[in-house]
Design an enzyme around this catalytic site. Structure first.
Site, short mmCIF file in Angstrom:
data_model
loop_
_atom_site.label_atom_id
_atom_site.label_comp_id
_atom_site.label_asym_id
_atom_site.label_seq_id
_atom_site.Cartn_x
_atom_site.Cartn_y
_atom_site.Cartn_z
CD GLU A 52 48.12 -41.16 26.32
OE1 GLU A 52 48.99 -42.06 26.25
OE2 GLU A 52 46.89 -41.37 26.22
CB CYS B 231 41.85 -33.97 27.16
SG CYS B 231 41.48 -35.18 28.43
CB CYS C 95 37.59 -31.50 28.67
SG CYS C 95 39.29 -32.03 28.36
CB CYS D 289 37.39 -36.05 30.91
SG CYS D 289 38.50 -34.63 30.99
CD GLU E 198 38.32 -33.25 24.52
OE1 GLU E 198 39.51 -33.60 24.59
OE2 GLU E 198 37.38 -33.99 24.78
CG ASN F 188 45.36 -37.79 23.06
OD1 ASN F 188 45.55 -37.71 21.85
ND2 ASN F 188 45.22 -38.97 23.66
N1 THU Z 1 41.22 -38.05 25.95
C1 THU Z 1 41.09 -36.88 25.27
O1 THU Z 1 42.07 -36.30 24.80
N2 THU Z 1 39.85 -36.36 25.11
C2 THU Z 1 38.69 -36.98 25.49
O2 THU Z 1 37.60 -36.46 25.26
C3 THU Z 1 38.75 -38.27 26.19
C4 THU Z 1 40.11 -38.73 26.58
C5 THU Z 1 42.55 -38.65 26.05
C6 THU Z 1 43.24 -38.62 27.38
C7 THU Z 1 44.19 -39.80 27.24
O3 THU Z 1 45.36 -39.38 26.56
C8 THU Z 1 43.46 -40.77 26.36
O4 THU Z 1 42.46 -40.02 25.70
C9 THU Z 1 42.83 -41.94 27.10
O5 THU Z 1 42.06 -41.50 28.15
#
Ligand code: THU
Length: 134
Positions: free
Chosen positions: A49, A58, A94, A91, A60, A47
């Site tokens: 940010e 994310c 994704c 989410c 994925e 991920n």
């Molecule tokens: N996140 C993912 O990368 N994949 C998931 O399946 C759930 C959430 C990340 C997004 C964000 O950077 C952090 O987790 C918190 O939501």
């Protein structure tokens, strides 16, 4: 590649290897993902940010984008690891992106405490939106 030929151990190891490279300074929730192409290749990502929170992507979707850029468009399996105790459920965004590139057999997600969540193709995104072309 049949469902039995999917090496889930190797796929989890790839996601584990990526996990420390997650860029998650805002949530501190690190995620690693690895996608297995129908051609046997594995692509991993994390991920990423952003200070403008909504720009976060994310793990994925980053893994799938990396595979697409390498010419791989059919996926069999996806594994997710995270820094949280419980497995992270992908989410909605994704799920829509995963549904774009069949034939996915399953998504497996793992938490730090050892629990595992398996999501089959029917559970991934019921009645997924698809654009009719032609
Ligand atoms: N996140 C993912 O990368 N994949 C998931 O399946 C759930 C959430 C990340 C997004 C964000 O950077 C952090 O987790 C918190 O939501």
């Amino acid at each position: 590649m049949s469902d039995e030929q999917i090496d889930w151990g190797a796929l989890k190891l790839a996601a584990d290897a990526a996990l420390p490279r997650a860029y998650a300074p805002y949530s501190s929730f690190r995620v690693g993902a690895a996608v297995l192409g129908a051609d046997g290749r594995i692509f991993s990502a994390v991920n990423v940010e952003n200070a403008s929170y909504g720009l976060t992507v994310c793990a994925e979707r980053n893994a799938i984008a990396s595979a697409i850029a390498a010419g791989c468009r059919r996926f069999r399996a996806l594994s997710i690891v995270c820094s949280g105790q419980d497995p992270a459920a992908p989410c909605g965004a994704c799920r829509q992106v995963i549904a774009e590139f069949p034939p996915i057999a399953a998504v497996r997600s793992y938490g730090c405490a050892g629990a595992q969540l398996e999501i089959g193709p029917e559970q991934l995104l019921p009645s997924a939106f698809r654009l009719e072309r032609g």
